[in-house]
Design a protein around this motif. Structure first.
Motif, mmCIF file in Angstrom:
data_model
loop_
_atom_site.group_PDB
_atom_site.id
_atom_site.type_symbol
_atom_site.label_atom_id
_atom_site.label_comp_id
_atom_site.label_asym_id
_atom_site.label_seq_id
_atom_site.Cartn_x
_atom_site.Cartn_y
_atom_site.Cartn_z
ATOM 1 N N GLU A 192 -4.396 7.454 14.849
ATOM 2 C CA GLU A 192 -4.931 6.779 14.050
ATOM 3 C C GLU A 192 -5.422 5.074 14.100
ATOM 4 O O GLU A 192 -4.934 4.477 14.459
ATOM 5 N N ARG A 193 -6.554 4.763 13.370
ATOM 6 C CA ARG A 193 -7.095 3.370 13.252
ATOM 7 C C ARG A 193 -6.012 2.834 12.250
ATOM 8 O O ARG A 193 -5.928 3.391 11.029
ATOM 9 N N LEU A 194 -6.106 1.027 13.037
ATOM 10 C CA LEU A 194 -4.997 0.610 11.567
ATOM 11 C C LEU A 194 -5.758 0.235 10.171
ATOM 12 O O LEU A 194 -6.825 -0.290 10.165
ATOM 13 N N SER A 195 -5.618 0.699 8.849
ATOM 14 C CA SER A 195 -6.005 -0.190 7.917
ATOM 15 C C SER A 195 -6.963 -1.552 7.800
ATOM 16 O O SER A 195 -5.710 -2.249 7.907
ATOM 17 N N PRO A 196 -8.006 -1.374 7.469
ATOM 18 C CA PRO A 196 -8.565 -2.859 7.524
ATOM 19 C C PRO A 196 -7.339 -3.823 6.451
ATOM 20 O O PRO A 196 -5.969 -3.070 5.626
ATOM 21 N N ALA A 197 -6.721 -4.945 6.149
ATOM 22 C CA ALA A 197 -5.802 -6.270 5.301
ATOM 23 C C ALA A 197 -4.561 -5.464 5.053
ATOM 24 O O ALA A 197 -3.861 -5.057 4.634
ATOM 25 N N THR A 198 -3.853 -4.821 6.574
ATOM 26 C CA THR A 198 -3.052 -4.784 6.626
ATOM 27 C C THR A 198 -2.302 -5.365 7.789
ATOM 28 O O THR A 198 -1.911 -5.590 8.140
ATOM 29 N N HIS A 199 -0.390 -4.664 6.464
ATOM 30 C CA HIS A 199 0.520 -5.631 7.520
ATOM 31 C C HIS A 199 1.896 -5.058 7.590
ATOM 32 O O HIS A 199 2.056 -3.930 6.580
ATOM 33 N N LEU A 200 2.339 -4.533 8.907
ATOM 34 C CA LEU A 200 2.688 -4.021 9.257
ATOM 35 C C LEU A 200 4.315 -3.894 10.302
ATOM 36 O O LEU A 200 4.140 -4.544 10.765
ATOM 37 N N THR A 201 4.995 -3.621 9.470
ATOM 38 C CA THR A 201 6.741 -4.306 10.020
ATOM 39 C C THR A 201 7.451 -2.700 10.528
ATOM 40 O O THR A 201 6.865 -2.049 9.901
ATOM 41 N N ILE A 202 7.962 -2.951 10.877
ATOM 42 C CA ILE A 202 9.150 -1.816 11.922
ATOM 43 C C ILE A 202 10.292 -2.714 12.483
ATOM 44 O O ILE A 202 10.663 -3.889 13.032
ATOM 45 N N GLN A 208 6.993 0.297 8.127
ATOM 46 C CA GLN A 208 6.179 -0.096 6.692
ATOM 47 C C GLN A 208 4.923 -0.348 6.652
ATOM 48 O O GLN A 208 4.448 -1.647 7.319
ATOM 49 N N LYS A 209 4.272 -0.131 5.332
ATOM 50 C CA LYS A 209 2.578 -1.103 5.634
ATOM 51 C C LYS A 209 2.515 -1.618 3.945
ATOM 52 O O LYS A 209 2.729 -0.782 3.354
ATOM 53 N N GLN A 210 1.469 -2.684 4.644
ATOM 54 C CA GLN A 210 1.556 -3.119 3.500
ATOM 55 C C GLN A 210 -0.036 -3.339 2.926
ATOM 56 O O GLN A 210 -0.026 -4.740 4.219
ATOM 57 N N VAL A 211 -0.762 -3.094 2.344
ATOM 58 C CA VAL A 211 -2.183 -3.815 2.406
ATOM 59 C C VAL A 211 -1.829 -5.421 1.693
ATOM 60 O O VAL A 211 -1.813 -5.050 0.699
ATOM 61 N N TYR A 212 -2.720 -5.981 2.107
ATOM 62 C CA TYR A 212 -2.786 -7.374 1.739
ATOM 63 C C TYR A 212 -3.349 -7.847 0.943
ATOM 64 O O TYR A 212 -3.440 -8.995 0.242
ATOM 65 N N TRP A 213 -4.921 -7.441 1.110
ATOM 66 C CA TRP A 213 -6.011 -7.062 -0.306
ATOM 67 C C TRP A 213 -6.577 -6.715 -0.003
ATOM 68 O O TRP A 213 -7.059 -6.089 1.035
ATOM 69 N N THR A 214 -7.387 -6.478 -1.411
ATOM 70 C CA THR A 214 -7.814 -5.703 -1.455
ATOM 71 C C THR A 214 -9.604 -5.830 -2.198
ATOM 72 O O THR A 214 -9.364 -7.398 -2.634
ATOM 73 N N MET A 215 -10.898 -5.468 -1.807
ATOM 74 C CA MET A 215 -11.903 -6.818 -2.310
ATOM 75 C C MET A 215 -11.726 -5.794 -3.958
ATOM 76 O O MET A 215 -12.231 -4.352 -4.610
ATOM 77 N N LYS A 216 -12.128 -6.596 -4.754
ATOM 78 C CA LYS A 216 -12.145 -6.263 -6.937
ATOM 79 C C LYS A 216 -13.648 -6.585 -6.759
ATOM 80 O O LYS A 216 -14.486 -7.421 -5.604
ATOM 81 N N PHE A 217 -13.973 -5.506 -8.066
ATOM 82 C CA PHE A 217 -15.514 -5.797 -7.923
ATOM 83 C C PHE A 217 -15.459 -6.855 -9.661
ATOM 84 O O PHE A 217 -14.423 -5.824 -10.764
#
Length: 390
Positions: A192-202, A208-217
């Motif tokens: 798999e490919r790591l999704s954008p704006a991801t902070h992955l912690t082991i 654990q995966k955390q999306v730390y930013w999303t583009m908002k309309f």
């Protein structure tokens, strides 16, 4: 060619450090790549290893450091947390820190740039992976029964984790439709490919995966379009000019399309960066490449043209008909066909040179009488395999 990667063993069954070093050293990212100018760094941590490979004497955009507290940091790409005061332009790397604090991974989520960053805190024994907001630099990973494996190079990842190479038909179809796989998909199973704006912690074997930013309309109806366009173009111009400083061995892939024309227009007037255009012997591309030549002439850029080999062009007609554009074929072919091994960086229309534009589905799909032909001729693993071999 540069790469970074590593693994985290859930049971702390670590491999021999020298074995990891030899494996990374022996791997060739490109078939004609020399190994005598490779520099390989391998760091051991409580649950595994991190490694980085870069070329000596060039701006590889690879940073690697172990501080006095045994905390580890490696990154690929360029990034800053302090308005580029922490970036070494001469070395093409992030300046090392004397001490990487325990909250350093959280600080990476506020960094600017195009990057993959890996941080291991020795006290907490946690491994953190952070990428930029748009995932411009790809990072691939695979989870097995014994651990978590990751690398910026997909095929080296298969060696690292010991999985057999199995093609994923869904991922392959997405590549031919859009020029990219979608979301976490790759063209290989269990990768798999790591999704954008991801902070992955082991930590302690838990992922654990955390999306730390999303583009908002968030439309602003009071926005002045002209003023906003000027600000946007100024920021784009600032970004392109910064990228142009990263390496003296930079090339502008100039297709003649809108994206590459805008990038060319953003270059400094005294830029010595050359432009290159890949040519396919098809009459319906003549106009686009004529535009590329005219743009290069108007901007005073050195411009070269390279032809795609006939064996690739034979497959092009079917792929272009399906995908509605040249993008998936052109970007796959250019690395193999052009003399690009002399360059460190491409200034094209995608962040990091990795996110290529997708194509709108062609009307060819909407014709009922073509449905059986599509299913039998194109949507089969054999066709994909034959095309990849070509």
């Amino acid at each position: 060619m540069s790469l970074i990667g590593g693994y985290y063993s859930f049971e702390r069954n670590k491999r021999d450090t020298q074995e990891i070093y030899e494996c990374v050293k022996a791997y060739r990212c490109l078939s004609n790549e020399r190994r005598d100018d490779d520099e390989v760094v391998v760091y051991e941590h409580p649950c595994g290893h991190l490694f980085a490979k870069r070329k000596k004497g060039i701006r590889s955009l690879v940073s690697a450091c172990r501080d006095k507290q045994q905390n580890l940091f490696i990154s690929l790409g360029f990034l800053t947390q302090h308005d580029w005061q922490d970036w070494d332009f001469e070395q093409g790397a992030l300046k090392p820190q004397e001490h990487y604090r325990e909250d350093y991974a959280d600080r990476l989520t506020r960094a600017e740039g195009q990057f993959i960053a890996v941080y291991v805190n020795d006290r907490s024994q946690a491994l953190h992976i952070v990428n930029d907001r748009f995932g411009a630099r790809p990072l691939y990973y695979s989870v097995t029964d014994d651990g978590f494996y990751f690398c910026s190079n997909l095929f080296f990842l298969t060696r690292l984790c010991g999985r057999p190479i199995e093609l994923d038909p869904i991922g392959l179809l997405q590549m031919y439709l859009f020029g990219n796989t979608e979301g976490p998909h790759t063209h290989l199973r269990n990768m798999e490919r790591l999704s954008p704006a991801t902070h992955l912690t082991i930590r302690d074997g838990a992922i654990q995966k955390q999306v730390y930013w999303t583009m908002k309309f968030e439309p602003d109806f009071g926005l002045d379009p002209k003023a906003h366009a000027e600000v946007t173009f100024f920021q784009l111009q600032k970004s392109v000019r910064f990228c142009a400083r990263l390496s003296p061995r930079t090339l502008l892939p100039l297709s003649g399309g809108l994206d590459s024309r805008i990038i060319a227009a953003c270059l400094p007037s005294d830029s010595a960066i050359p432009a290159a255009t890949m040519v396919m012997q098809k009459p319906y591309f003549d106009a686009q490449y004529a535009v590329a030549s005219e743009v290069a002439r108007a901007l005073g850029l050195r411009h070269s043209t390279y032809s795609i080999a006939p064996i690739i062009s034979q497959k092009a007609e079917d792929l272009i008909r399906l995908c509605g554009g040249i993008s998936p074929l052109q970007h796959s072919a250019k690395s193999a066909q052009g003399p690009f091994d002399q360059y460190d960086l491409f200034l094209d229309g995608g962040p990091g040179g990795d996110m290529k534009g997708s194509s709108v589905l062609n009307m060819y799909y909407a014709l009922p009488e073509k449905r059986e032909e599509i299913l039998s001729k194109f949507i089969t693993p054999r066709y994909f395999i034959d095309t990849l071999r070509a």
